[in-house]
Design an enzyme around this catalytic site. Structure first.
Site, PDB file in Angstrom:
ATOM      1  N   ASP A 232       0.870  -1.207   0.043  1.00  0.00           N
ATOM      2  CA  ASP A 232      -0.019   0.240   0.006  1.00  0.00           C
ATOM      3  C   ASP A 232       0.829   1.321   0.064  1.00  0.00           C
ATOM      4  O   ASP A 232       0.473   2.356   0.561  1.00  0.00           O
ATOM      5  CB  ASP A 232      -0.746   0.006   1.042  1.00  0.00           C
ATOM      6  N   GLU A 233       2.001   1.266  -0.472  1.00  0.00           N
ATOM      7  CA  GLU A 233       2.684   2.436  -0.452  1.00  0.00           C
ATOM      8  C   GLU A 233       3.435   2.667  -1.948  1.00  0.00           C
ATOM      9  O   GLU A 233       4.360   3.670  -1.859  1.00  0.00           O
ATOM     10  CB  GLU A 233       4.120   2.416   0.467  1.00  0.00           C
TER      11      GLU A 233
END
Length: 288
Positions: A232-233
């Site tokens: 999620d980055e």
């Protein structure tokens, strides 16, 4: 050139900012008989920054896009460019990965059928059979590849085989509830787009709506981003946000969030297939 002889192409450039880039690029295409119909550029820092550029141009069909690539390589080398020249007439091919939720998938398929998403969708892959009827109703091949801890590697190998055999350009995770392995992600660098049901970087990981409810948020959002091996980055392409209040329960937050998810993902996919996104480290430049 007459309209019958025009062929649209798109050039994307990233390099260290320096004098003469725009002039060299423009002069090259002028000498090639091409007509620049749109040009956008951005510099991160006028002193020591990076330069980014996107050009749409019409070329004479007598000179193929590959011939232009070969000729432009000398210009690119002189400025140490990271670049690509895309043939806009060749539609990008999308593989959609989905699990059980259908809102993002249906939004993409509706836009595709209506012509808003100018791409080809040769296949849908899922770890459940829930969306088989949806895929078949759109005339798209559906592949059910179950995934568990014991068969994850073989399941991903099968998915990669299908991606290769269908000549896929980009993978879209339309609420595909599986974490991809490092090797899978690395084989498709900046070619996997995910939708996260949170306004990243807030509430990463699982159950973001419960976390948002627990914090009493006043804004609920969604983030479309490229997938990297940092969960999620990855570089953010698009985000959407909706205002909520204390009256929203978790269920209502999810309903609001689904609307944000499907819109953010659809826009991100559209921009990617139109070659409007450049990745710069962990950020993106999205040209209008």
């Amino acid at each position: 050139m007459s309209n019958s002889s025009q062929h649209r192409a798109r050039l994307l450039i990233s390099c260290a900012d320096q004098p003469g880039i725009v002039a060299a690029v423009s002069d090259f295409f002028f000498k090639q008989g091409a007509n620049i119909v749109q040009s956008d550029q951005y510099t991160t820092d006028p002193e020591n920054g990076m330069f980014f550029m996107r050009i749409e141009l019409d070329t004479n069909q007598q000179a193929s896009v590959q011939e232009l690539r070969d000729a432009f390589s000398a210009v690119a080398a002189s400025f140490q460019m990271d670049w690509r020249l895309e043939d806009a007439q060749i539609k990008k091919r999308i593989a959609i990965f989905v699990s059980k939720e259908d809102h993002c998938l249906l939004e993409l398929l509706w836009r595709w059928r209506s012509g808003e998403l100018d791409a080809e969708i040769p296949l849908i892959i899922s770890n459940h059979e829930t969306m088989k009827d949806v895929a078949e109703s759109y005339g798209i091949s559906f592949y059910h590849i179950p995934v568990d801890k014991k068969n994850k590697q073989s399941a991903e190998s099968e998915a990669l085989r299908l991606i290769a055999s269908h000549r896929v350009d980009v993978v879209v995770l339309a609420r595909y509830m599986q974490i991809l392995s490092d090797s899978f992600v690395e084989s498709l660098e900046n070619k996997i787009i995910n939708i996260h049901h949170s306004f990243l970087p807030a509430f990463i990981g699982a159950n973001p709506y419960q976390k948002a409810f627990d914090r009493g948020v006043k804004l609920i959002g969604a983030t479309a981003h490229y997938v990297t091996n940092d969960l999620d980055e990855g570089p953010i392409i698009e985000q959407d946000v909706l205002r909520v209040n204390h009256r929203y329960a978790v269920k209502e937050l999810k309903v609001a969030g689904r609307n944000a998810e499907k819109l953010a993902l659809a826009r991100a996919v559209k921009w990617h297939i139109e070659d409007k996104v450049l990745v710069n480290q962990n950020k993106t430049i999205v040209f209008p």
